[in-house]
Design a protein around this motif. Structure first.
Motif, short mmCIF file in Angstrom:
data_model
loop_
_atom_site.label_atom_id
_atom_site.label_comp_id
_atom_site.label_asym_id
_atom_site.label_seq_id
_atom_site.Cartn_x
_atom_site.Cartn_y
_atom_site.Cartn_z
N LEU A 310 45.84 -32.77 12.59
CA LEU A 310 45.58 -31.74 13.60
C LEU A 310 45.17 -30.42 12.94
CD1 LEU A 310 48.52 -32.61 16.01
CD2 LEU A 310 46.09 -32.79 16.52
N ARG A 311 45.75 -30.10 11.82
CA ARG A 311 45.34 -28.89 11.12
C ARG A 311 43.93 -29.04 10.56
NH1 ARG A 311 48.69 -25.34 7.45
NH2 ARG A 311 47.23 -23.91 8.46
N ALA A 342 51.16 -23.62 10.64
CA ALA A 342 50.05 -22.70 10.92
C ALA A 342 50.48 -21.29 11.25
CB ALA A 342 49.22 -23.27 12.08
N GLY A 343 51.76 -21.08 11.53
CA GLY A 343 52.25 -19.77 11.91
C GLY A 343 52.82 -19.79 13.31
N ALA A 344 53.90 -19.07 13.50
CA ALA A 344 54.59 -19.05 14.79
C ALA A 344 53.63 -18.66 15.91
CB ALA A 344 55.77 -18.09 14.74
N GLY A 345 53.69 -19.42 17.00
CA GLY A 345 52.90 -19.11 18.17
C GLY A 345 51.44 -19.52 18.09
N THR A 346 51.04 -20.19 17.02
CA THR A 346 49.63 -20.60 16.90
C THR A 346 49.27 -21.61 17.98
OG1 THR A 346 49.68 -20.24 14.50
CG2 THR A 346 47.89 -21.60 15.37
N TYR A 347 50.17 -22.53 18.27
CA TYR A 347 49.92 -23.57 19.27
C TYR A 347 50.96 -23.52 20.38
CZ TYR A 347 46.75 -25.81 15.90
OH TYR A 347 45.73 -26.07 15.03
N ALA A 348 50.53 -23.93 21.56
CA ALA A 348 51.42 -24.14 22.70
C ALA A 348 51.01 -25.43 23.37
CB ALA A 348 51.34 -22.97 23.67
N VAL A 365 47.61 -29.74 23.88
CA VAL A 365 48.05 -28.57 23.13
C VAL A 365 46.85 -27.64 22.94
CG1 VAL A 365 49.83 -29.94 21.96
CG2 VAL A 365 47.64 -29.56 20.83
N TYR A 366 47.15 -26.36 22.75
CA TYR A 366 46.06 -25.39 22.65
C TYR A 366 46.53 -24.17 21.85
CZ TYR A 366 48.51 -22.75 26.31
OH TYR A 366 49.45 -22.04 27.03
N LYS A 367 45.56 -23.35 21.46
CA LYS A 367 45.83 -22.10 20.77
C LYS A 367 45.74 -20.94 21.76
CE LYS A 367 43.96 -23.43 16.23
NZ LYS A 367 42.92 -23.10 15.21
N PRO A 368 46.88 -20.32 22.08
CA PRO A 368 46.84 -19.21 23.06
C PRO A 368 45.95 -18.04 22.64
CG PRO A 368 49.09 -19.98 22.69
CD PRO A 368 48.25 -20.64 21.65
N ALA A 369 45.74 -17.88 21.35
CA ALA A 369 44.89 -16.77 20.90
C ALA A 369 43.40 -17.04 21.14
CB ALA A 369 45.12 -16.50 19.41
N LYS A 370 43.06 -18.31 21.39
CA LYS A 370 41.66 -18.68 21.57
C LYS A 370 41.29 -18.99 23.02
CE LYS A 370 39.04 -18.93 18.83
NZ LYS A 370 38.63 -19.93 17.83
N VAL A 371 42.22 -19.59 23.77
CA VAL A 371 41.96 -19.95 25.16
C VAL A 371 43.18 -19.63 26.01
CG1 VAL A 371 40.29 -21.77 24.61
CG2 VAL A 371 42.72 -22.33 24.83
N THR A 372 42.92 -19.43 27.30
CA THR A 372 43.99 -19.11 28.25
C THR A 372 43.92 -20.08 29.41
OG1 THR A 372 43.87 -16.77 27.67
CG2 THR A 372 44.98 -17.34 29.74
N PRO A 373 45.03 -20.74 29.77
CA PRO A 373 45.02 -21.61 30.95
C PRO A 373 44.67 -20.80 32.20
CG PRO A 373 46.97 -22.05 29.63
CD PRO A 373 46.33 -20.80 29.08
N ALA A 374 43.79 -21.35 33.02
CA ALA A 374 43.39 -20.71 34.27
C ALA A 374 43.94 -21.55 35.41
CB ALA A 374 41.87 -20.59 34.35
N GLY A 375 45.03 -21.15 35.97
CA GLY A 375 45.65 -21.92 37.03
C GLY A 375 46.60 -22.96 36.47
N ALA A 376 47.25 -23.66 37.37
CA ALA A 376 48.25 -24.66 36.99
C ALA A 376 47.57 -25.95 36.56
CB ALA A 376 49.18 -24.93 38.17
#
Length: 562
Positions: A310-311, A342-348, A365-376
């Motif tokens: 994954l890394r 990868a560092g705390a909070g890199t993935y959610a 799984v995703y990187k919150p710094a790169k994308v944001t969920p839009a809706g549920a």
């Protein structure tokens, strides 16, 4: 025309292997008892010996010796003066531990039998070494002309001068076997490469190790590097045996494979400002002794390899298959380890709203710094799904264009419980194709209602099969077909045939934002004994890297989103 036994006796009296009449006096008396059958007469022109069950005496030269206790328990002999019938083999296996050496001219008395499809002399009541001889290997090229099969060469010394490519290594660690093929690796007939099953079968050959031992101490083709599917060899030489339903080349010379399919250290560049991946984890379970790891040590090894993969992908969104369906436990454990690396909070991760009741489910799984969920997150409660999809719309952190990832794991091709239209229809698509078609239809409907859909996952359907074609008809185009060369377009190997089970299909509105796609070949080409299991895998082969982290290759797509 075949030579008769009387003619053979005349040849023997003259010294078949070049011995003179005067040498007969120096031979043991038993060497004066001539053969009563040619080897070709024992083999016959069909699959079975015409003299099976009868005791015969034949003459030949020893071409291969596999008499050690860890080998086949016998040796091969071949007539140096073949008959004129191309349908009859000139070689035969002798089941005997009497000491012989390659090049010995022998007279053998034994019972002709068919043992698991192999014509052999067993038991051998007399093995008389009567001088020396020489047999040159027959030069053979696959596929055989005129649709002939290999039976005509059973027991004979052969040389394949052409380039042959490793196309299966599944049993390399357990039995020392590798399957090779002419014309490059074999592809699944339903994967859109223009192949047929009959054509594939004519091009393939199993290369054995002259032994029936399981889990050999020394695995062949691992020095100086471990063999990968796609590596190739010229001049394979050995005797042709038969067993367990296949013709087998037992090498008499060390086969040497060139490294023609080098390991890819990283996936090919796909561009874009958002990267989306699909990855089947091969049963990532936190519960021990279920489908995944059996021990804590195996689990650690598995987790280390998955994190390395994954890394290496370094994707901003990853759809995962075969994650244990135990709430957030398994996916959470994977994300926690990713964040340690990868560092705390890199993935959610996205919580699945309806994961179903199967032992495994899909995850995201995703990187919150790169994308944001839009809706549920969404799913489907349609009973057609064994493992319901996971649907999530995202927006890039640096833009407003939404895209919707639809993660899937369709019904497998296994036939357990399959009836009616779900039974194997004999069209090469396996069992439950009707179910997968229905699942594809439901996914097409979800995609039609989603913003810029990207359908990813293990669809358990090859590229030219009905479910993928139905999705294509719904406007979901394969991005690997668009960006990946045909010879590289596979993510899984089954029965020596490569194919694309893992897909990335983009809707028309999203396709113009796709900058590239690739399949990172870190798993499908790698032998099984490199994985995390410890039961039979020699410990010296394990590495804490991405290779053989699963049995499926991950797919990676680049998107340019504003």
């Amino acid at each position: 025309m075949r030579r008769t036994a009387a003619a053979l006796a005349t040849v023997l009296a003259a010294g078949l292997a070049g011995g003179a009449q005067s040498a007969a006096a120096a031979e043991p008396p038993t060497c004066g008892t001539p053969a009563d059958h040619r080897i070709a007469e024992v083999q016959g022109d069909g699959d079975a010996s015409p003299v099976a069950g009868r005791t015969v005496r034949v003459e030949g030269v020893v071409t291969a010796d596999f008499q050690r206790p860890d080998q086949l328990g016998g040796f091969f002999i071949q007539d140096p003066a073949p008959d004129r019938d191309p349908r009859t083999s000139e070689g035969i296996f002798v089941y005997s531990t009497q000491e012989v050496a390659e090049g010995d001219r022998v007279l053998v008395t034994g019972r002709a039998v068919e043992y698991n499809g192999l014509t052999e002399l067993s038991p051998a009541s007399a093995v008389n070494v009567c001088g020396k001889g020489r047999v040159a290997p027959a030069h053979v090229r696959l596929p055989l002309k005129g649709g002939a099969d290999l039976e005509r060469y059973e027991g004979m010394l052969l040389r394949f001068g052409q380039k042959l490519t490793a196309t299966e290594t599944y049993t390399l660690g357990r039995y020392g076997e590798v399957t090779v093929s002419a014309g490059g690796r074999l592809f699944q007939p339903t994967d859109g490469h223009g192949t047929t099953q009959a054509g594939n079968d004519a091009r393939r050959l199993l290369v054995d190790d002259g032994s029936n031992v399981q889990n050999p101490d020394t695995i062949p083709y691992t020095d100086p590097r471990v063999l990968r599917i796609g590596d190739s060899a010229h001049g394979l030489t050995g005797v042709l045996s038969y067993g367990f339903g296949e013709y087998r080349l037992q090498p008499t010379e060390q086969a040497r494979f060139a490294n023609t399919n080098r390991r890819p250290a990283k996936p090919r560049h796909v561009g874009g400002n958002v990267r989306v991946a699909s990855f089947n984890t091969l049963n990532w379970f936190t519960t021990l002794g279920e489908r995944g790891a059996d021990t804590a040590a195996e689990q650690e090894r598995q987790l280390t390899k998955l994190v390395a993969a994954l890394r290496g992908l370094d994707a901003d969104v990853v759809g995962l298959m075969e994650v244990e369906n135990n709430g957030d436990t398994a996916v959470g454990a994977l994300v926690d380890r990713l964040n340690q690396a990868a560092g705390a909070g890199t993935y959610a991760w996205v919580r699945h709203p309806y994961p179903g009741t199967d032992a495994i489910h899909v995850a995201l799984v995703y990187k919150p710094a790169k994308v944001t969920p839009a809706g549920a997150a969404r799913s489907s409660e349609d009973p057609v799904f064994d493992r319901p999809p996971l649907v999530q719309t995202f927006r890039p952190a640096s833009g407003r264009t939404p895209f919707t990832v639809i993660v899937n794991h369709f019904k497998s091709k296994g036939c357990d419980g399959a009836t009616g239209p779900d039974a194997d229809q004999g069209d090469g698509q396996g069992c439950y194709n009707a179910r997968r078609v229905a699942q594809a239809g439901a996914i097409g409907a979800i995609a039609a209602e989603s913003a810029n859909p990207l359908v990813i996952g293990d669809l358990n359907a090859y590229a030219a099969e009905d479910p993928v074609e139905l999705l294509a008809g719904a406007g979901l185009a394969s991005q690997t077909k668009r960006f990946v060369r045909p010879g590289e377009r596979y993510s899984y190997v089954f029965d020596g045939q490569s194919g694309e089970l893992d897909h990335a299909l983009a809707g028309r509105s999203l396709a113009r934002h796709v900058t590239g796609a690739t399949i990172w070949h870190i798993n499908a080409d790698e032998p099984l004994f490199l994985d995390y299991n410890t039961e039979f895998n020699p410990p010296e082969f394990y590495r804490p890297d991405a290779f053989r982290s699963s049995d499926h290759d991950p797919v990676l797509v680049g998107l340019r989103l504003r």
